[in-house]
Design an enzyme around this catalytic site. Structure first.
Site, PDB file in Angstrom:
ATOM      1  N   HIS A  16      33.560  21.985  17.999  1.00 36.96           N
ATOM      2  CA  HIS A  16      34.553  21.294  18.871  1.00 36.96           C
ATOM      3  C   HIS A  16      34.069  21.420  20.305  1.00 36.96           C
ATOM      4  CE1 HIS A  16      38.997  20.400  19.891  1.00 36.96           C
ATOM      5  NE2 HIS A  16      38.271  20.246  20.999  1.00 36.96           N
ATOM      6  N   HIS A  18      33.422  19.342  24.233  1.00 35.79           N
ATOM      7  CA  HIS A  18      33.580  18.204  25.154  1.00 35.79           C
ATOM      8  C   HIS A  18      32.333  18.122  26.021  1.00 35.79           C
ATOM      9  CE1 HIS A  18      37.875  17.584  24.265  1.00 35.79           C
ATOM     10  NE2 HIS A  18      37.851  18.887  24.026  1.00 35.79           N
ATOM     11  N   LYS A  99      38.941  11.994  15.266  1.00 32.87           N
ATOM     12  CA  LYS A  99      39.809  12.948  15.968  1.00 32.87           C
ATOM     13  C   LYS A  99      41.128  12.289  16.335  1.00 32.87           C
ATOM     14  CE  LYS A  99      41.213  16.483  18.436  1.00 32.87           C
ATOM     15  NZ  LYS A  99      40.639  17.168  19.555  1.00 32.87           N
ATOM     16  N   HIS A 138      44.488  17.406  17.085  1.00 32.13           N
ATOM     17  CA  HIS A 138      45.052  18.229  18.166  1.00 32.13           C
ATOM     18  C   HIS A 138      46.526  18.398  17.814  1.00 32.13           C
ATOM     19  CE1 HIS A 138      45.264  19.750  22.424  1.00 32.13           C
ATOM     20  NE2 HIS A 138      46.532  19.712  22.033  1.00 32.13           N
ATOM     21  N   HIS A 172      41.432  24.201  17.307  1.00 38.09           N
ATOM     22  CA  HIS A 172      41.753  25.300  18.236  1.00 38.09           C
ATOM     23  C   HIS A 172      43.085  25.969  17.941  1.00 38.09           C
ATOM     24  CE1 HIS A 172      43.739  21.816  19.923  1.00 38.09           C
ATOM     25  NE2 HIS A 172      42.645  21.365  20.508  1.00 38.09           N
ATOM     26  N   ASP A 244      35.768  24.299  21.990  1.00 43.00           N
ATOM     27  CA  ASP A 244      36.639  23.482  22.849  1.00 43.00           C
ATOM     28  C   ASP A 244      36.247  23.682  24.313  1.00 43.00           C
ATOM     29  OD1 ASP A 244      38.517  21.613  23.529  1.00 43.00           O
ATOM     30  OD2 ASP A 244      40.239  22.933  23.280  1.00 43.00           O
TER      31      ASP A 244
HETATM   32  O1  DOR Z   1      42.415  22.262  27.365  1.00 45.78           O
HETATM   33  C1  DOR Z   1      42.007  21.240  26.842  1.00 45.78           C
HETATM   34  N1  DOR Z   1      41.104  20.453  27.436  1.00 45.78           N
HETATM   35  N2  DOR Z   1      42.485  20.903  25.644  1.00 45.78           N
HETATM   36  C2  DOR Z   1      42.202  19.727  25.082  1.00 45.78           C
HETATM   37  O2  DOR Z   1      42.694  19.462  24.017  1.00 45.78           O
HETATM   38  C3  DOR Z   1      41.356  18.736  25.781  1.00 45.78           C
HETATM   39  C4  DOR Z   1      40.475  19.388  26.732  1.00 45.78           C
HETATM   40  C5  DOR Z   1      39.816  18.428  27.689  1.00 45.78           C
HETATM   41  O3  DOR Z   1      39.341  17.376  27.255  1.00 45.78           O
HETATM   42  O4  DOR Z   1      39.742  18.745  28.876  1.00 45.78           O
HETATM   43 ZN    ZN Z   2      39.187  19.765  22.779  1.00 44.76          ZN
END
Ligand code: DOR
Ligand code: ZN
Length: 348
Positions: A16, A18, A99, A138, A172, A244
């Protein structure tokens, strides 16, 4: 060689992650691609990934940002209720999962699903079930911040019952109650982050406010942290590591209306090794950061060996590239494990 001062992680996977886009992608992608074999990449960029064209072009940008690292990005698309069976069939070989974000629950989820009614989701989820495409979720409502995940559990339960052949990944997980549900249904799985294993709400606002520990779902009570640790440390076969890691510009965190997301990519393996060692569970670390995910997702990662040694690692104050600056979790603190070497398959 594994002894008490050195430990090897084989082909770590971050299920997971980003990676964002543009200069931020160029800054953060190498911090994962150097040390991980593969990562499941989230689709909530702007605009979110909902077409094959956008997916393939994002994959290409990621590969360029990772330079020559042997790293395979595993992409996802952003759940939409109008995806057809044909579209999913056509895109299946390019993605590892879809997702699902409920509308407005976190960063860039404004085009998320407006209703979690099973009958509204049914056509797409039945297609995914037939095509064996896993669903990542999520799982939060818009209720009171500390109860959002707990309030979502009945929705997970109805998904698990209605789509018994669909692999559903509770992303998460942050609370003790989620663990009970995870164990109840065969088709539920979960990812756990570093920050939910290391922090409680006290680390966000128990003293001075720390925006770099603010995320969705928020980190919770000590009892939740302990329950998650227990699950990760025994490398429960239904859980896998998913950082995450969610980078935001320093100014977007240290301000009014600060963004949710904890940036952990460059410290994740060191922190996990420290945690597993301190608890006498190093023998389970490879299952938590690689083997479980390989089984759950039928993933065969390219081989990569990461050697960690028990030596102080001072976490940088921030990471920068052009105008981008991101502050990692535990910035300017000292961890007791550091990465000594990375071997790609050609090196051993
Ligand atoms: O804290 C988070 N940031 N939780 C998420 O689900 C998305 C993520 C983000 O993309 O910044
Ligand atoms: Zn995330």
């Amino acid at each position: 060689m594994n002894n008490k001062n050195s430990f090897i992680i084989d082909s770590p996977l971050d299920m997971h992650l980003h990676l964002r886009d543009d200069d931020m992608l160029k800054l953060v992608a190498p911090l994962t691609s150097k040390y991980f074999s593969a990562a499941l990449v989230m689709p909530n960029i702007i605009p979110p990934i909902t077409t094959k064209e956008a997916l393939l072009s994002y994959k290409q940008r990621i590969k360029e940002a990772c330079k020559n690292d042997s790293f395979s990005p595993q992409l996802t698309i952003f759940f939409q209720t109008d995806y057809s069976y044909e579209f999913l069939k056509d895109i299946k070989d390019e993605i590892i999962a879809v997702k699902l974000y409920p509308f407005g629950v976190t960063t860039n989820s404004e085009t998320g699903v407006a209703s979690m009614d099973v009958d509204i989701l049914r056509p797409v989820l039945e297609s995914m079930e037939k095509l064996e495409i896993p669903l990542c979720v999520h799982g939060e409502t818009k209720g009171f911040i500390m109860d959002r995940e707990k309030e979502f559990l009945p929705i997970y339960e109805s998904l698990a019952i209605n789509f018994p052949k669909l692999k559903i990944i509770m992303e998460h997980i942050s609370s003790e109650e989620s663990i009970t549900l995870l164990e109840k249904y065969d088709n539920l799985y979960a990812t756990i982050t570093v920050h939910h294993l290391m922090l409680t709400l006290d680390d966000v606002l128990g003293g001075m406010l720390n925006p770099h520990t603010f995320c969705k779902p928020v980190v919770k009570k000590p009892t939740d942290k302990e329950a998650l640790r227990k699950l990760a440390l025994c490398a429960h076969e239904k859980v896998m590591f998913g950082s995450d890691s969610a980078p935001h510009q320093k100014e977007a965190k240290e301000c009014h209306d600060g963004a949710a997301g904890v940036f952990t990519s460059p410290i994740a393996l060191q922190v996990l090794t420290q945690l597993f060692e301190e608890n006498g569970k190093l023998e389970n670390l490879n299952a938590f950061v690689s083997l479980n995910a390989q089984k759950i997702y039928n993933l065969i990662p390219t081989k990569k060996q990461i050697e960690l040694i028990k030596e102080d690692f001072r976490v940088p104050q921030s990471y920068q590239y052009k105008n981008e600056e991101v502050v990692p979790l535990f910035a300017e603190q000292t961890l007791s494990w550091s990465i000594k070497s990375v071997k790609d398959k050609d090196d051993y």
